[in-house]
Design a protein around this motif. Structure first.
Motif, PDB file in Angstrom:
ATOM      1  N   PRO A   1       9.232   8.473   1.467  1.00 46.52           N
ATOM      2  CA  PRO A   1       8.208   7.976   1.689  1.00 46.52           C
ATOM      3  C   PRO A   1       8.249   7.105   2.127  1.00 46.52           C
ATOM      4  O   PRO A   1       7.229   7.006   3.130  1.00 46.52           O
ATOM      5  N   ALA A   2       8.927   6.103   1.769  1.00 42.72           N
ATOM      6  CA  ALA A   2       8.505   4.467   2.708  1.00 42.72           C
ATOM      7  C   ALA A   2       8.946   4.996   3.694  1.00 42.72           C
ATOM      8  O   ALA A   2       8.508   4.721   5.212  1.00 42.72           O
ATOM      9  N   ALA A   3       9.755   5.839   4.675  1.00 42.77           N
ATOM     10  CA  ALA A   3       9.912   5.941   6.075  1.00 42.77           C
ATOM     11  C   ALA A   3       8.809   6.716   7.010  1.00 42.77           C
ATOM     12  O   ALA A   3       8.540   6.355   7.795  1.00 42.77           O
ATOM     13  N   ILE A   4       8.033   7.552   5.719  1.00 45.70           N
ATOM     14  CA  ILE A   4       7.508   8.249   6.787  1.00 45.70           C
ATOM     15  C   ILE A   4       5.541   7.226   6.557  1.00 45.70           C
ATOM     16  O   ILE A   4       4.940   6.954   7.694  1.00 45.70           O
ATOM     17  N   PHE A   5       5.457   6.480   5.567  1.00 43.89           N
ATOM     18  CA  PHE A   5       4.789   5.635   5.529  1.00 43.89           C
ATOM     19  C   PHE A   5       5.012   4.443   6.220  1.00 43.89           C
ATOM     20  O   PHE A   5       3.221   4.282   7.150  1.00 43.89           O
ATOM     21  N   ALA A   6       5.768   4.128   6.706  1.00 45.86           N
ATOM     22  CA  ALA A   6       5.805   3.128   7.388  1.00 45.86           C
ATOM     23  C   ALA A   6       5.807   3.770   9.552  1.00 45.86           C
ATOM     24  O   ALA A   6       5.351   2.793  10.702  1.00 45.86           O
ATOM     25  N   GLY A   7       5.400   4.952   9.064  1.00 42.11           N
ATOM     26  CA  GLY A   7       5.397   4.631  10.908  1.00 42.11           C
ATOM     27  C   GLY A   7       6.942   4.935  11.800  1.00 42.11           C
ATOM     28  O   GLY A   7       7.270   5.326  12.723  1.00 42.11           O
ATOM     29  N   ASP A   8       7.397   5.335  11.048  1.00 43.00           N
ATOM     30  CA  ASP A   8       8.957   5.588  11.634  1.00 43.00           C
ATOM     31  C   ASP A   8       9.180   6.836  12.712  1.00 43.00           C
ATOM     32  O   ASP A   8       8.970   8.185  11.868  1.00 43.00           O
TER      33      ASP A   8
ATOM     34  N   PRO B   1      30.645  -2.550   6.873  1.00 43.80           N
ATOM     35  CA  PRO B   1      29.917  -3.016   6.363  1.00 43.80           C
ATOM     36  C   PRO B   1      28.525  -3.387   6.941  1.00 43.80           C
ATOM     37  O   PRO B   1      28.331  -2.661   8.034  1.00 43.80           O
ATOM     38  N   GLN B   2      27.501  -3.386   6.306  1.00 39.80           N
ATOM     39  CA  GLN B   2      26.403  -3.205   7.069  1.00 39.80           C
ATOM     40  C   GLN B   2      25.665  -4.426   6.919  1.00 39.80           C
ATOM     41  O   GLN B   2      26.296  -5.286   6.573  1.00 39.80           O
ATOM     42  N   ASN B   3      25.041  -4.619   8.169  1.00 40.38           N
ATOM     43  CA  ASN B   3      24.391  -5.965   8.627  1.00 40.38           C
ATOM     44  C   ASN B   3      22.865  -6.111   7.218  1.00 40.38           C
ATOM     45  O   ASN B   3      21.675  -5.704   7.600  1.00 40.38           O
ATOM     46  N   HIS B   4      23.507  -6.736   6.398  1.00 46.16           N
ATOM     47  CA  HIS B   4      22.538  -7.233   5.457  1.00 46.16           C
ATOM     48  C   HIS B   4      21.321  -7.953   5.631  1.00 46.16           C
ATOM     49  O   HIS B   4      20.546  -8.127   5.157  1.00 46.16           O
ATOM     50  N   ALA B   5      21.159  -8.644   6.976  1.00 43.24           N
ATOM     51  CA  ALA B   5      20.095  -9.131   7.757  1.00 43.24           C
ATOM     52  C   ALA B   5      18.986  -8.566   7.810  1.00 43.24           C
ATOM     53  O   ALA B   5      17.888  -8.715   8.249  1.00 43.24           O
ATOM     54  N   GLU B   6      19.172  -6.973   8.125  1.00 46.27           N
ATOM     55  CA  GLU B   6      18.667  -6.415   8.973  1.00 46.27           C
ATOM     56  C   GLU B   6      17.502  -5.640   7.375  1.00 46.27           C
ATOM     57  O   GLU B   6      17.262  -4.440   7.963  1.00 46.27           O
ATOM     58  N   ALA B   7      18.670  -5.599   6.349  1.00 46.14           N
ATOM     59  CA  ALA B   7      18.386  -5.018   4.771  1.00 46.14           C
ATOM     60  C   ALA B   7      16.635  -4.474   5.258  1.00 46.14           C
ATOM     61  O   ALA B   7      15.582  -5.840   4.532  1.00 46.14           O
ATOM     62  N   THR B   8      15.935  -3.185   4.840  1.00 45.88           N
ATOM     63  CA  THR B   8      14.603  -2.996   4.440  1.00 45.88           C
ATOM     64  C   THR B   8      14.686  -2.552   3.430  1.00 45.88           C
ATOM     65  O   THR B   8      15.403  -2.066   2.919  1.00 45.88           O
ATOM     66  N   TYR B   9      14.079  -2.616   1.858  1.00 47.16           N
ATOM     67  CA  TYR B   9      13.148  -2.263   0.560  1.00 47.16           C
ATOM     68  C   TYR B   9      12.201  -1.019   0.695  1.00 47.16           C
ATOM     69  O   TYR B   9      11.077  -1.924   1.314  1.00 47.16           O
ATOM     70  N   CYS B  10      12.375  -0.522  -0.590  1.00 48.41           N
ATOM     71  CA  CYS B  10      11.597   0.281  -0.886  1.00 48.41           C
ATOM     72  C   CYS B  10      11.315   0.513  -2.057  1.00 48.41           C
ATOM     73  O   CYS B  10      12.084   0.275  -2.783  1.00 48.41           O
ATOM     74  N   THR B  11      10.263   0.172  -2.652  1.00 47.08           N
ATOM     75  CA  THR B  11      10.149   0.219  -4.529  1.00 47.08           C
ATOM     76  C   THR B  11       9.715   2.217  -5.172  1.00 47.08           C
ATOM     77  O   THR B  11       9.338   2.388  -4.481  1.00 47.08           O
ATOM     78  N   LEU B  12      10.084   2.132  -6.516  1.00 49.59           N
ATOM     79  CA  LEU B  12       9.948   2.975  -6.864  1.00 49.59           C
ATOM     80  C   LEU B  12       8.764   3.257  -7.308  1.00 49.59           C
ATOM     81  O   LEU B  12       7.729   2.722  -6.871  1.00 49.59           O
ATOM     82  N   LEU B  13       8.089   4.535  -6.251  1.00 49.88           N
ATOM     83  CA  LEU B  13       6.430   4.977  -6.041  1.00 49.88           C
ATOM     84  C   LEU B  13       5.881   5.462  -7.999  1.00 49.88           C
ATOM     85  O   LEU B  13       6.992   5.550  -8.675  1.00 49.88           O
ATOM     86  N   GLU B  14       4.428   4.494  -8.051  1.00 48.92           N
ATOM     87  CA  GLU B  14       3.438   4.378  -9.398  1.00 48.92           C
ATOM     88  C   GLU B  14       2.925   6.088  -9.313  1.00 48.92           C
ATOM     89  O   GLU B  14       2.465   7.150  -7.782  1.00 48.92           O
ATOM     90  N   LYS B  15       2.627   6.148 -10.018  1.00 50.55           N
ATOM     91  CA  LYS B  15       1.528   7.371  -9.961  1.00 50.55           C
ATOM     92  C   LYS B  15       0.160   7.645  -9.310  1.00 50.55           C
ATOM     93  O   LYS B  15      -0.379   7.867  -8.688  1.00 50.55           O
ATOM     94  N   ASP B  16      -0.526   5.624  -9.586  1.00 46.33           N
ATOM     95  CA  ASP B  16      -1.590   5.515  -8.615  1.00 46.33           C
ATOM     96  C   ASP B  16      -0.812   5.310  -7.168  1.00 46.33           C
ATOM     97  O   ASP B  16      -1.731   4.269  -6.515  1.00 46.33           O
TER      98      ASP B  16
END
Length: 323
Positions: free
Chosen positions: A127-134, A198-213
């Motif tokens: 969902p995060a990727a779609i919502f962000a317009g990726d 190894p990942q490039n941790h400086a480029e990390a982005t994060y998504c959160t748990l979706l809630e009902k609302d």
């Protein structure tokens, strides 16, 4: 290779099916049964149901254990250790594995994550990727680490995000891609050819748990943003608005092109106003920037309806304001 599998939702089932074709499944970890539906019936997870079906079909030995603990405690670890697994494979299990649990697997633990890490670490990457317009996402097979989704990358494969694709459809594609990749990763592990970066941790982005609302539509946003929200939150938690003091779910829509009208609506109405209809594109709603064309709607406690059928039962909907 002896594989211990952890997963819960439907998207984890293709990986499970792929693994048992080439490897020995020693056990399965999944979420406990949960009460679902209007009747709140106690229902096993999709993975638990898949294991039962595979046993019924003779594709899995009937004594393969399925664990559904509330906590990954000492008793659980002792039970898993007795199975002598080589590796843990996880896809959307839903809980964090501590160091004591990870130590049970001499070849380590592999996680299937439906994004191109380090982008969209967290519990809702599709969902995060779609919502962000990726325009593109993908699937990553990584070694597990104590920090969420921060482990070294074994394999990745890109997947385009279709302009009208929903999270449900994209996750289905990710699930099959993940199944293909995990078989490759396990083969590499068996042949000692596995290599991780190894990942490039400086480029990390994060998504959160979706809630009902989380699906509440804010009409001051643009038509493009609302379109992405609807697609990102299909099927859950769903995108919705309020009209006439009731919840109104928007199941399918897109930014209005205006190509089928000789005269486009005058976009001077208040934000959230139902402007009119387009016979080709549906019900037109004013947003903060542009117009949203709505095709499928669902009133609270009612069945989903195509826009024409909805208007037949709601003749005074045009001119109303959605909130």
């Amino acid at each position: 290779m002896n594989v211990f599998f952890a997963g819960t939702p439907e998207c984890a089932v293709p990986a499970l099916n792929a693994i048992i074709q080439q490897h020995t499944l020693t056990g399965v970890l999944t979420a406990p049964p949960a009460r679902t539906g209007r009747g709140k019936k106690l229902t096993e997870s999709a993975v638990a149901q898949a294991v039962s079906q595979l046993k019924d079909e003779g594709k899995l030995a009937p004594d393969i254990p399925v664990f559904t603990p509330e906590k990954l405690n000492q008793q659980f670890r002792s039970d898993v250790a007795a199975l002598h697994p080589d590796v843990l494979v996880c896809f959307a299990y839903g809980k964090i594995f501590g160091p004591k649990t990870l130590a049970l697997f001499p070849h380590g633990a592999l996680n299937i994550h439906p994004s191109l890490l380090p982008r969209w670490r967290g519990p809702s990457p599709v969902p995060a990727a779609i919502f962000a317009g990726d325009s593109v996402t993908g699937v990553t097979v990584q070694f597990m680490a104590q920090e969420m989704d921060a482990g070294d990358i074994v394999l990745q494969r890109e997947l385009p995000i279709e302009p009208y694709g929903t999270a449900e459809l994209l996750l289905s594609r990710c699930a099959q891609t993940g199944a293909d990749l995990i078989v490759q990763a396990l083969t590499m592990m068996e042949t000692n050819t596995i290599a991780a970066s190894p990942q490039n941790h400086a480029e990390a982005t994060y998504c959160t748990l979706l809630e009902k609302d989380s699906g509440q539509i804010v009409w001051t946003k643009s038509a493009e943003e609302i379109d992405r929200q609807i697609r990102a939150y299909t099927p859950w938690p769903g995108a919705f608005t309020h009209w006439n003091n009731t919840k109104l779910s928007i199941l399918a829509a897109h930014p209005y092109s205006g190509s089928s009208l000789a005269e486009q609506p005058q976009h001077t109405a208040a934000i959230g106003t139902v402007l009119g209809i387009d016979k080709q594109e549906g019900i037109l709603v004013q947003t903060g920037s542009g117009v949203l064309a709505v095709q499928t709607l669902q009133r609270e406690t009612k069945k989903a309806m195509q826009w024409k059928d909805f208007l037949n039962g709601t003749p005074h909907f045009i001119g109303e304001t959605l909130q």
